[in-house]
Design an enzyme around this catalytic site. Sequence first.
Site, PDB file in Angstrom:
ATOM      1  N   GLU B  71       0.808  -1.217   0.000  1.00  0.00           N
ATOM      2  CA  GLU B  71       0.000   0.000   0.000  1.00  0.00           C
ATOM      3  C   GLU B  71       0.840   1.265   0.000  1.00  0.00           C
ATOM      4  OE1 GLU B  71      -0.857  -2.693   1.698  1.00  0.00           O
ATOM      5  OE2 GLU B  71      -2.866  -3.123   0.973  1.00  0.00           O
ATOM      6  N   HIS B 140     -11.644  -4.321   9.034  1.00  0.00           N
ATOM      7  CA  HIS B 140     -12.198  -4.224   7.675  1.00  0.00           C
ATOM      8  C   HIS B 140     -13.542  -3.490   7.661  1.00  0.00           C
ATOM      9  CE1 HIS B 140      -9.298  -7.455   6.891  1.00  0.00           C
ATOM     10  NE2 HIS B 140      -9.519  -7.335   5.605  1.00  0.00           N
TER      11      HIS B 140
HETATM   12  C1  LIG Z   1      -2.649  -4.310   4.170  1.00  0.00           C
HETATM   13  C2  LIG Z   1      -3.588  -5.228   3.473  1.00  0.00           C
HETATM   14  N1  LIG Z   1      -3.670  -5.157   2.129  1.00  0.00           N
HETATM   15  C3  LIG Z   1      -4.519  -5.964   1.467  1.00  0.00           C
HETATM   16  C4  LIG Z   1      -5.301  -6.857   2.133  1.00  0.00           C
HETATM   17  C5  LIG Z   1      -6.298  -7.723   1.383  1.00  0.00           C
HETATM   18  N2  LIG Z   1      -5.789  -9.077   1.310  1.00  0.00           N
HETATM   19  C6  LIG Z   1      -6.104  -9.978   2.257  1.00  0.00           C
HETATM   20  S1  LIG Z   1      -5.348 -11.409   2.015  1.00  0.00           S
HETATM   21  C7  LIG Z   1      -4.597 -10.868   0.636  1.00  0.00           C
HETATM   22  C8  LIG Z   1      -3.715 -11.779  -0.133  1.00  0.00           C
HETATM   23  C9  LIG Z   1      -2.636 -12.340   0.710  1.00  0.00           C
HETATM   24  O1  LIG Z   1      -1.884 -13.232  -0.040  1.00  0.00           O
HETATM   25  P1  LIG Z   1      -0.803 -14.132   0.667  1.00  0.00           P
HETATM   26  O2  LIG Z   1       0.070 -13.286   1.514  1.00  0.00           O
HETATM   27  O3  LIG Z   1      -0.155 -14.910  -0.401  1.00  0.00           O
HETATM   28  O4  LIG Z   1      -1.622 -15.056   1.634  1.00  0.00           O
HETATM   29  P2  LIG Z   1      -2.702 -16.181   1.265  1.00  0.00           P
HETATM   30  O5  LIG Z   1      -4.009 -15.507   1.123  1.00  0.00           O
HETATM   31  O6  LIG Z   1      -2.282 -16.833   0.009  1.00  0.00           O
HETATM   32  O7  LIG Z   1      -2.701 -17.079   2.434  1.00  0.00           O
HETATM   33  C10 LIG Z   1      -4.936  -9.556   0.381  1.00  0.00           C
HETATM   34  C11 LIG Z   1      -4.474  -8.751  -0.758  1.00  0.00           C
HETATM   35  C12 LIG Z   1      -5.199  -6.879   3.540  1.00  0.00           C
HETATM   36  N3  LIG Z   1      -5.964  -7.691   4.271  1.00  0.00           N
HETATM   37  N4  LIG Z   1      -4.330  -6.080   4.176  1.00  0.00           N
END
Ligand SMILES: Cc1ncc(C[n+]2csc(CCOP(=O)(O)OP(=O)(O)O)c2C)c(N)n1
Lengths: 322, 337
Positions: B71, B140
Amino acid sequence: MQLSREQLLRAFRSMVKIREFEERLHIENPKGEIPGFLHLYAGQEAVAVGLCEQLTERDYIISTHRGHGHCIAKGCDIPAMMLEIYGRAEGLCNGKGGSMHIADVTKGMMGANGIVGGGQPIAVGAAIACKMRGDGSVAASFTGDGAANQGTVFEAMNLAVVLQVPKVFVFEMNGYSEHTGGSYSTGAKDPVQRIRGFGIPVFEADGFDFFSVHDAVRQALEVSRNGGGPTAVYAQTTRYYGHFEGDPMLYRAPGEVERLRAENDCLQNFRARVTQAGLLAVDDLDEIETQIRALVEHSVSAAKAGRGHAPAELLTNVYASY
Amino acid sequence: MPVKTMREAINEALHQEMARDPRVIVLGEDVSGGAGGTSGQREAAGGVFGLTKGLLPRFGEARVIDTPISEAAIIGAANGAALAGLRPVAEIMFADFVGVCFDQILNQAAKFRYMFGPNAKAPLVIRMTMGAGMGAAAQHSQTLYPLFTAIPGLKVVIPSNAYDAKGLMIAAIRDDDPVIFLEHKMLYGESCEVPDEPYALPFGEASLVRAGDDVTIVAFARMVNFARAAADELAAEGIHCDVIDPRTTSPLDEDMILESVRATGRLVVVDESPPRCSLAADVAAMVAERAFGYLKAPVRQVTAPHTPVPFATDLESLYIPSPEKIVQAARATMASR
Ligand SMILES: Cc1ncc(C[n+]2csc(CCOP(=O)(O)OP(=O)(O)O)c2C)c(N)n1
Ligand SMILES: [Mg+2]
């Protein structure tokens, strides 16, 4: 390293707990009684369990939005977790946190986290406390493919190295971050090298294989528990369900999940390994599955019948004192 | 006139402005999605709430940019692109995640022009989803507009319906200042008549949603719907309300609020945020200072409590101000004198 029969049974039990818990939530969620988002961990069990089987209650973990597996592996109470996910007053966090914020600090489980990249710096702080206590304890954080590109993760890695704290960075690469493939968002050709670039030794593991993760974690802990500073465990794995429950997974090739489930499932791999080597009998394993299914069944019915909140509970636990 | 959801209306605004002005770019996490996936389907998401659908196929990867989860870099890059002459529309998926990149908003975007002088322009829009109601819990669900409204240099838009959302989004993209555009997630599916052609609605002009002589109700974002429902109920018992939707909190249409309060002598402010330093407190203070002599009753604020947003459905619905609480507040103002 050869694990004892007890250790093997424990590990299998823990993985089955996670699998059954998540599979059941996948079935229950469409019924509409569970508030909010669910990010299921099914498929990744070997990673959480490969780590947490080697931790004690003095060690800390910080989880992610996909936290159920980490919580269960670290010993959080399953019925209390289910109550939490249903938003009940008797839930593990009084129903105020929910799926994305399950924690049990008394067990060293310092929270699932809704902010991607929120947990890694927190774990550095916990590792400072471990170092000050001087009791050989460690703090571990989980980081996904997506989270691995958050600035806070880079800052945490650097700080952990600067301070030489006992921190294990567990990279849990399930191939995706939300609807995007892990390879797209990481510029480095070799992400493992990128971690090494911070000065952190990395132990790579096959995340589909409990024994591989266990071995990598063992080596990492040997370093971090003995004053060697931060380490990393890097495991490829997969998730069986969408990013969140309801995700149509348009970014995944048709049949990809089914193929992985059939050919490279971490629980099946474990079964095959221990039964072929004659370490555990099929009956031992089946018996565990039956027990856990009953536990999950009971947890779901208890959660559905759980207590709602008194209105005054809205205002409690904002502060310790005010 | 065609009926569209707020989701469709904002999406249409983005399409139309990107088509009109080649300097407009869109960036954020999964604004398209599918990159690096195994299905080969590129636009696998179009934004997690579908707000940016169809932009990638139409305008291409150079202008519709999927970013890593970073971000601070997203908003920093939007800042730089804006200073360098582009008109970025950056997405922070949930307003709560602004914690990760607050410096780029608070110390950078908001202050460029004041610090650098009139040659510096930062015409960027930061879109964020906000609000409680989905059981999305403490990280959220927040309505953070008071935080942004308190920062000089930012403009803050919080539409309550699809028609306003389209016109305000177009205005935001054309505006030469940084604009925080907060979309309430519980309003995405709500629809009303929305013209097909592009139109811009001015900032700082409130909308009088409903007219009445007895009580002024000022409400923000989703609370406008609740205020309207409350006003219907109150009308049935003979209490008639002006319902004012400021639409932008910075600038704020103080004149419409003051004019209404001078006529009704009674004010209820409805804000989904916790009460301290809220928009409710802001409007109440403004009225106390500038229309005190007209007030026939103490100002009533209907807000969330001073707590994080709880997860459990029963607690969350207690947290969110309800039409019932607005009705009670309005009745209370009628009871004094
Ligand atoms: C600061 C922030 N940015 C975006 C999100 C939205 N978000 C939640 S999970 C995710 C993807 C995470 O991917 P990864 O780290 O690979 O974990 P996985 O879901 O595959 O376990 C995103 C973009 C968030 N929760 N917090
Ligand atoms: Mg991932």
